[in-house]
Design an enzyme around this catalytic site. Structure first.
Site, PDB file in Angstrom:
ATOM      1  N   GLU A   1      -6.205  -7.724   5.663  1.00  0.00           N
ATOM      2  CA  GLU A   1      -5.571  -8.650   4.726  1.00  0.00           C
ATOM      3  C   GLU A   1      -5.493 -10.051   5.326  1.00  0.00           C
ATOM      4  OE1 GLU A   1      -2.264  -6.518   7.016  1.00  0.00           O
ATOM      5  OE2 GLU A   1      -4.156  -5.963   6.080  1.00  0.00           O
TER       6      GLU A   1
ATOM      7  N   ASN B   1       0.831  -1.219   0.000  1.00  0.00           N
ATOM      8  CA  ASN B   1       0.000   0.000   0.000  1.00  0.00           C
ATOM      9  C   ASN B   1       0.859   1.260   0.000  1.00  0.00           C
ATOM     10  OD1 ASN B   1      -2.653  -0.963  -0.115  1.00  0.00           O
ATOM     11  ND2 ASN B   1      -2.708  -1.390   2.070  1.00  0.00           N
TER      12      ASN B   1
ATOM     13  N   ASP C   1      -5.930  -2.950  -3.090  1.00  0.00           N
ATOM     14  CA  ASP C   1      -7.262  -3.456  -3.417  1.00  0.00           C
ATOM     15  C   ASP C   1      -7.205  -4.470  -4.556  1.00  0.00           C
ATOM     16  OD1 ASP C   1      -8.333  -1.864  -1.468  1.00  0.00           O
ATOM     17  OD2 ASP C   1      -9.161  -0.365  -2.832  1.00  0.00           O
TER      18      ASP C   1
END
Length: 247
Positions: free
Chosen positions: A162, A127, A136
């Site tokens: 996650e 990220n 995503d």
């Protein structure tokens, strides 16, 4: 109700409603003529039938369509209440409910089932380096992978950002380990394209098994698998570990 509408046919239902509307209008007109003691007139019947002939088909077609749309929206909302929209897997609440059902079934029939908890490795780094859209995309890719890999009887869900969990009915410890090995390899082989750049990712897994003779509740089993997952993380990631003290 929607199945009934589709079975009969929307057009047939509209025709039926229109016919009923015309008959009711003509019948009411006839009754009013009898009460008012007016001379019988076919023209009055025709005038009474004109409005329902015009209005009933249009109105009934619209209302049936609206009704079908409402049903579709209700089904969509019900699905959203059960599934994670990004991965297509069960959300945490739905997963735990299904896991509890499997736990009770296994106890009743004295069968064994595997509990697998998985966490994507270095997800925060992905990220940070590539943006949340990349994160995503990886979550969605993993969801697609899971749906390709698991059996129809297996229960899979996203229980955290996650973090994912699996219930493997009628599965031994050895079979759960095979499942974990195949899943880890499948994840390692995945490639996700983000803005022309290929991103690979891995996962770590913790495993425990529910035997008929143990008294662990489903939340205890998931907790033990989660503890095994931490050991897999400490061991270097991209591997699996089995929970100790299974019995």
């Amino acid at each position: 109700m929607r199945k009934v509408i589709y079975k009969i046919g929307r057009i047939r239902i509209v025709v039926l409603i229109s016919v009923i509307a015309v008959l009711l209008a003509v019948g009411l007109n006839y009754i009013l003529q009898q009460f008012q003691e007016v001379t019988f007139s076919y023209s009055s019947f025709l005038r009474a039938a004109v409005i329902p002939i015009i209005v009933a088909p249009l109105l009934s077609w619209y209302l049936i369509g609206l009704f079908l749309r409402v049903i579709e929206l209700e089904e969509t909302m019900s699905e959203w209440a059960l599934f994670d929209q990004l991965t297509g897997l069960l959300n945490r609440r739905a997963f735990l409910h299904r896991a509890e059902q499997e736990y009770r079934s296994a106890k009743r029939y004295e069968t064994t089932f595997g509990v697998v908890v998985l966490d994507l490795d270095y997800f925060k780094n992905i990220n940070d380096q590539h943006g949340h859209m990349a994160g995503d995309a990886i979550l969605k890719d993993f969801g697609d992978l899971v749906l390709e890999q698991i059996r129809q009887s297996d229960i899979s869900g996203r229980i955290g950002g996650e973090e994912f969990a699996f219930i493997l009915p009628n599965t031994t410890l050895a079979q759960s380990q095979v499942f974990a090995e195949k899943l880890l390899q499948a994840v390692a082989d995945r490639q996700v394209m983000i803005d022309g750049q290929t991103i690979n990712y891995t996962a770590s897994i913790g495993i425990t098994v529910s035997f008929p003779e143990n008294d662990f509740k489903i939340h205890n089993l998931i907790h033990h698998a989660d503890q095994a997952l931490y050991k897999a993380k400490s061991a270097g990631r991209n591997c699996y570990k089995v929970a100790e003290n299974l019995l």
